[in-house]
Design an enzyme around this catalytic site. Sequence first.
Site, PDB file in Angstrom:
ATOM      1  CB  CYS A   1      46.966  48.754  36.999  1.00 51.04           C
ATOM      2  SG  CYS A   1      47.337  48.894  35.311  1.00 51.04           S
TER       3      CYS A   1
ATOM      4  CD  GLN B   1      43.397  47.200  38.676  1.00 48.76           C
ATOM      5  OE1 GLN B   1      44.723  47.321  39.210  1.00 48.76           O
ATOM      6  NE2 GLN B   1      43.223  47.092  37.206  1.00 48.76           N
TER       7      GLN B   1
ATOM      8  CG  HIS C   1      49.365  44.871  36.332  1.00 51.48           C
ATOM      9  ND1 HIS C   1      47.986  45.623  36.491  1.00 51.48           N
ATOM     10  CD2 HIS C   1      49.534  44.339  37.716  1.00 51.48           C
ATOM     11  CE1 HIS C   1      47.666  45.550  37.669  1.00 51.48           C
ATOM     12  NE2 HIS C   1      48.416  44.774  38.411  1.00 51.48           N
TER      13      HIS C   1
ATOM     14  CG  ASN D   1      48.179  43.547  42.112  1.00 46.34           C
ATOM     15  OD1 ASN D   1      48.147  44.687  41.436  1.00 46.34           O
ATOM     16  ND2 ASN D   1      47.958  42.373  41.695  1.00 46.34           N
TER      17      ASN D   1
END
Length: 327
Positions: free
Chosen positions: A133, A127, A274, A294
Site C-alpha cells: 500500500c 495491490q 495502511h 485506495n
Amino acid sequence: MKFLILALCVAAALATSPDLDQEWQMWKDNNQRKYGAEEEDFRRFVWEYNYKIVTEHNQRYALGHTTYTMAMNEFADLTSGEFTKKMNGFVMDKVPPTPANSFTDVSALPTMVDWRTKGWVTGVKNQMQCGSCWAFSATGSLEGQTFNKTGKLPDISEQNLVDCAMKPSYNCHGCEGGTMNGAFQYVHDNMGIDSESSYPYQAEDKKCRFNPANVVATDKTHTLLPAMDEKALQMAVAMVGPISVAIDASHESFQMYHKGVYDEPMCSQTLLDHGVLAVGYGMEDDKAYWLVKNSWGKKWGMKGYIMMSRFNNNQCGIATNASYPLV
Ligand SMILES: *[C@@H]1O[C@H](CO)[C@@H](O)[C@H](O)[C@H]1NC(C)=O
Ligand SMILES: *[C@@H]1O[C@H](CO)[C@@H](O)[C@H](O)[C@H]1NC(C)=O
C-alpha cells in the site's frame, strides 16, 4: 488443521443457516472462489460471520444510525486478521507523534475539492495480496505533483518501489510493508522512478530492474505535514494536490466498506497500518469527509474510493502522518 481449529471456534459462536446456502454459492460464483473440502468449511464460517456483521450494520444504516453501508465484497471470506496481514502494510514509526497546534486558517479554502476532475489522479490500482500500500500511496502523490509540473499525468511503477527501495533508512520491505516517506527518499536518491508500463506490477518481491531510460518522475525532497492537524491537511489537499496519508484500516467496517461517509468509533489515531491517498474533501448530508483513493481495485468501496470522516477528531489518524513530494 489450523483451518479446523479456527472453524470450530467460529462454529461455536454461529448457528449455520441453510437459507444462506444459496447466497454463499452465488458469492463464490461471483468471486471465482474454489476451495478444498477442508478450507470450504472454514471459509463458509468466516463468510457467514461477516454476513452477520454486514447485515446488522446495514440495518443500522437503514434506521439512520450510521452514515455508510457495508457490502459482502470480494474480501468477505477473510477474517479481519488475515485481511489486514495480506492487504495493508504501512510500517509505523516507533516514536509516537505529538499533536501539532494548528495555526491554519481554512475559512478561505474551497468547501469542496476533487483532484480527479482536474486530471491529477490515475485510475484505481490493485495491490492484490501484497503489503505494498505504501508504494501505491507514494506513486499517487508523485503522479499528481508530476502532472502539475509537466502537464502530463504519468502512470508510475509501484513494482519499482517494491523491488528497489531497500535501504534500511527507507524502512521499506517490499510486500512486507513500507513507508511513503521512504519511497520518496528512494526516488530522490535514485534520481527517478520508472513508468508503470515499463515496470508493471507483479504483487511479489522481485529483483530490482530499474532502468534510467524509463524514468517518468523525479523527487527533489518531501514535506511532512504537522502531525494530527486536519486543518493543515485540508490546506495541503486544497493547495498542493493529492496527499499521501497513513490510516488505521484494521477494522471489518473498512474491509467491507461499501459507500457513504465512513465513521468508525473504534479507529485509532496512532496505530496506523495502511497507506492511501487523499485526493479531495467535501460534505455529504452535513457530514464532512475526506475523499480517499485506495489500492484494492475498483470493486471495493465507491469504485475504489472511500469517503472518510473529516474533522471528527482525526479519525483513523488520517492527519497523523501525511506527506507529499516536491518534484
Ligand atoms: C511520519 O513517519 C515518518 C517515518 O516514516 C517520521 O519520520 C515522521 O516524523 C512521522 N511524522 C509525521 C508527522 O510525518
Ligand atoms: C502547481 O505548479 C505551479 C507552478 O509551479 C505552482 O504555482 C502551484 O502552486 C502548484 N500547485 C497547484 C495546486 O497548482
